[in-house]
Write a protein that holds these residues in place. Structure first.
Motif, short mmCIF file in Angstrom:
data_model
loop_
_atom_site.label_atom_id
_atom_site.label_comp_id
_atom_site.label_asym_id
_atom_site.label_seq_id
_atom_site.Cartn_x
_atom_site.Cartn_y
_atom_site.Cartn_z
N SER A 184 0.85 -1.38 0.16
CA SER A 184 -0.14 0.20 -0.08
C SER A 184 0.83 1.20 -0.01
O SER A 184 2.04 1.17 0.12
CB SER A 184 -0.94 0.07 1.20
OG SER A 184 -0.17 0.00 2.24
N THR A 185 0.20 2.43 -0.06
CA THR A 185 0.90 3.89 0.08
C THR A 185 1.58 3.96 1.27
O THR A 185 2.88 4.37 1.12
CB THR A 185 -0.15 4.83 -0.36
OG1 THR A 185 -0.71 4.81 -1.71
CG2 THR A 185 0.77 6.05 -0.55
N ASP A 186 0.85 3.45 2.35
CA ASP A 186 1.67 3.89 3.62
C ASP A 186 2.84 3.21 3.58
O ASP A 186 3.88 3.13 4.40
CB ASP A 186 0.72 3.75 4.75
CG ASP A 186 -0.35 4.71 4.66
OD1 ASP A 186 -0.40 5.65 4.19
OD2 ASP A 186 -1.48 4.18 5.42
N GLU A 187 2.80 1.66 3.36
CA GLU A 187 3.89 0.62 3.38
C GLU A 187 5.13 1.14 2.45
O GLU A 187 6.23 1.30 2.96
CB GLU A 187 3.31 -0.50 2.96
CG GLU A 187 2.54 -1.35 3.98
CD GLU A 187 1.80 -2.61 3.57
OE1 GLU A 187 1.67 -3.37 4.22
OE2 GLU A 187 1.71 -2.78 2.34
N ILE A 188 4.65 1.61 1.28
CA ILE A 188 5.76 2.08 0.20
C ILE A 188 6.58 3.30 0.91
O ILE A 188 7.65 3.56 0.90
CB ILE A 188 5.19 2.73 -0.96
CG1 ILE A 188 4.83 1.14 -1.67
CG2 ILE A 188 6.06 3.26 -1.81
CD1 ILE A 188 5.88 0.39 -1.88
N ASN A 189 5.72 4.20 1.62
CA ASN A 189 6.24 5.54 2.42
C ASN A 189 7.21 4.99 3.36
O ASN A 189 8.31 5.55 3.59
CB ASN A 189 5.24 6.29 2.60
CG ASN A 189 4.42 7.14 1.43
OD1 ASN A 189 5.00 7.07 0.49
ND2 ASN A 189 3.24 7.48 1.59
N ALA A 190 6.60 3.89 4.15
CA ALA A 190 7.57 3.39 5.25
C ALA A 190 8.89 2.83 4.80
O ALA A 190 9.88 3.02 5.57
CB ALA A 190 6.50 2.52 6.17
N ILE A 191 8.76 2.15 3.63
CA ILE A 191 9.87 1.51 3.17
C ILE A 191 11.15 2.34 2.57
O ILE A 191 12.19 2.67 3.01
CB ILE A 191 9.52 0.55 2.14
CG1 ILE A 191 8.73 -0.49 2.54
CG2 ILE A 191 10.69 0.04 1.53
CD1 ILE A 191 8.30 -1.52 1.83
N PHE A 192 10.46 3.48 1.76
CA PHE A 192 11.35 4.59 1.13
C PHE A 192 11.73 5.84 1.78
O PHE A 192 12.39 6.49 1.46
CB PHE A 192 10.74 4.91 -0.37
CG PHE A 192 10.73 3.73 -1.30
CD1 PHE A 192 12.12 3.47 -2.09
CD2 PHE A 192 9.92 2.69 -1.39
CE1 PHE A 192 12.14 2.59 -3.05
CE2 PHE A 192 10.09 1.61 -2.26
CZ PHE A 192 11.02 1.61 -2.95
N GLY A 193 10.79 5.79 2.90
CA GLY A 193 11.24 7.10 3.92
C GLY A 193 10.62 8.39 3.19
O GLY A 193 9.60 8.48 2.59
N LYS A 194 11.57 9.45 3.35
CA LYS A 194 11.05 10.79 2.80
C LYS A 194 11.13 10.72 1.30
O LYS A 194 10.31 11.92 0.67
CB LYS A 194 12.11 11.71 3.45
CG LYS A 194 12.13 11.70 4.80
CD LYS A 194 13.09 12.94 5.30
CE LYS A 194 13.19 13.05 6.87
NZ LYS A 194 13.99 14.01 7.16
N ALA A 195 11.49 9.86 0.76
CA ALA A 195 11.69 10.03 -0.98
C ALA A 195 10.33 9.77 -1.38
O ALA A 195 9.48 8.76 -0.99
CB ALA A 195 12.61 9.00 -1.40
#
Length: 570
Positions: A110-121
């Motif tokens: 999901s979007t939240d998981e992707i943000n958690a994986i890639f951080g601020k990018a």
């Protein structure tokens, strides 16, 4: 050459595992990379850190050669000096296919998981899921060193790629080094198949005739002559030649034996006066190829015969004195044994339910049977001729005892063992095991010595031989008759009404046996040959022992009656 080395710049390389595709003592790739970094020139130090995959620098021929030399010197892994098949996608002549990678799970992140994986990018869910899938596929295929697809390198920064790889290694661990080795073997196999297909196209693997200028083997074999078959033929020929030489030497040895016997006859004047000329004749030898069993028996017969003994060098004293010493030693040991033997209790015997007399007789019969069977085995003849038969020409002292248990014919063996069973067991019950064994051994040794002394000193018959337990059996008969000298003895298997008629006192029965021996010595009544002197020595031993035993029993009875008189008077 593909850039397999660059995978060493990833974080926390665990090293090579011991798999079926790699040697167990392989050097960890991380250690190889660390050692190589210390040996590279300073201008390359900018590229020894953790490099993002989006900016991998294409290797020039010089840098590629440098890395190959470094890896080969460290012997870390086997790297072929040719490009991997994956590098063909870098060429401008072909368009690489779309790389989908490996999906980590059935549902995309999901979007939240992707943000958690890639951080601020800022990475979209679609791009993030594609990056994770492609990196995971590269990890499993061992191709992390290759350039990533252009859509990923243009839309994702280097730091984000490193962050995604860290996430995969932390949450989806696998042996990336093993995947690299599998990739190497896979591409090696592909290159080998290409070479084979190319060779087939060129006609190198087409069937050849094998006839032009080639030497064929047996039965027109196109494989040619076999070196192993030639060696086998030479060995077989050599073995046959050796066997033929032995055969000829064996057949020619008959004449040599005749010459040896003639020389012995010339040296030994005592042998020339013997009527038994068969002892001076060489036996015809059987051909091992035609009669192998007879030839084998003859070889052991000659091996067991001491033809190299010079009888003229042996005096009568050398023949008599050692044998006399053994006979006297046996008599002394027998006396000590009889005085100190104590019969074991019934529960201590090996066969408690078997009568002691029967057990003793069966043990002696068993020993005689073993020696009798050994006479049927040709390889044992050499040992038996030395220690279990008395040869008057060159006797061995040990044969004084060994001959007592030795029989060559079943008739001789059966007669002596029958006397042991029917008379010896009765005598055993009267005198006990200690006295019985002592009498048996002493009489056997004295009977053997009497035979040797008589044939050597009186008859001058050095070619005679003797063996058997007849001397010991004679002593048992004499001792039984003298212990029952006044009792009427009869033949036990006669009908009861005849036993009274055919009966006589013990002393008279013994006198009849001695008279029979004396008459046989003067006028042999049968073709059978008996060792009369051994029998007489046994009769003498048994008689003396019985008289001494009766005197001892009489003395004990007198002492007992005298003591009873004293006790009664008190």
């Amino acid at each position: 050459m593909s850039n397999v080395f660059c995978v060493a710049w990833r974080v926390s390389c665990p090293g090579l595992r011991s798999l079926s595709m790699s040697p167990s003592n392989a050097i960890p790739l991380r250690s190889a990379c660390r050692d190589l970094r210390t040996s590279l020139p300073s201008w390359y130090s900018n590229y020894t850190g953790r490099r993002p995959f989006g900016s991998l620098m294409p290797f020039t021929p010089s840098t590629r050669h440098l890395l190959l030399v470094g890896l080969n010197s460290l012997s870390s892994v086997a790297i072929l000096s040719r490009p991997f098949s994956s590098t063909r996608f870098l060429s401008s002549e072909s368009t690489p296919p779309v790389e989908h990678g490996v999906q980590l799970r059935s549902e995309p992140f999901s979007t939240d998981e992707i943000n958690a994986i890639f951080g601020k990018a800022k990475v979209s869910p679609a791009v993030g899921n594609r990056v994770l899938a492609v990196l995971q596929g590269r990890r499993e295929a061992g191709t992390l060193d290759l350039d990533l697809p252009e859509d990923i390198t243009h839309s994702v920064r280097k730091l984000s790629l490193d962050t995604a790889l860290k996430f995969l290694r932390a949450n989806y661990p696998l042996d990336e080094d093993a995947a690299i080795l599998a990739r190497i073997e896979r591409e090696e196999a592909d290159e080998e198949q290409k070479l084979i297909r190319r060779a087939e196209e060129l006609g190198l693997y087409k069937p050849q005739s094998g006839t032009y200028g080639a030497e064929r083997g047996e039965k027109d074999d196109p494989s040619g002559k076999s070196a192993l078959l030639e060696l086998r033929k030479r060995n077989e020929a050599r073995i046959l030649e050796q066997e033929e030489k032995k055969r000829q030497a064996w057949l020619e040895g008959e004449q040599q034996d005749l010459e040896v016997l003639k020389q012995q006859a010339e040296k030994n004047k005592a042998l020339q006066t013997i009527d038994n000329t068969a002892a001076l004749e060489a036996r015809p030898r059987a051909d091992p190829q035609q009669r192998p069993l007879l030839a084998w028996i003859q070889k052991h017969h000659l091996r067991g015969t001491d033809n190299d003994v010079d009888v003229s060098q042996m005096t009568n004293a050398r023949r008599i004195i050692p044998s006399l010493a053994i006979a006297l030693l046996t008599i002394g040991l027998a006396y000590v044994f009889a005085q100190n033997y104590e019969s074991p209790l019934k529960q201590d015997r090996m066969f408690p339910e078997t009568p002691p007399a029967a057990a003793t007789a069966m043990a002696i019969i068993g020993l005689n049977l073993c020696v009798y069977l050994l006479w049927k085995v040709p390889p044992a003849w050499r040992m038996l001729n030395r220690h279990f038969i008395i040869v008057n020409a060159w006797p061995r002292a040990t044969s004084m005892i060994g001959s007592v248990f030795s029989h060559q014919t079943f008739k001789h063996f059966a007669l002596n063992m029958s006397l042991l069973w029917f008379i010896g067991t009765r005598l055993h019950d009267d005198i006990g095991r200690g006295n019985f064994i002592a009498l048996y051994m002493a009489a056997g040794a004295l009977g053997s010595f009497t035979s040797l002394a008589a044939h050597t000193l009186l008859l001058k018959d050095l070619a005679a031989t003797s063996l058997g337990a007849s001397g010991a059996m004679s002593s048992l008969v004499a001792a039984w008759c003298m212990l029952h000298s006044n009792d009427k003895l009869t033949i036990f298997f006669l009908p009861r009404e005849w036993q009274e008629t055919f009966s006589a006192p013990g002393w008279l029965v013994l006198a009849g046996f001695i008279a029979f021996e004396a008459v046989s010595m003067v006028t042999p009544f049968s073709a059978a040959k008996f060792d009369h002197y051994a029998h007489l020595g046994g009769y003498l031993t048994g008689t003396v022992w019985a008289l001494a035993c009766k005197a001892d029993q009489k003395k004990r009875r007198e002492e007992r009656s005298w003591w009873e008189k004293i006790v009664s008077s008190d």
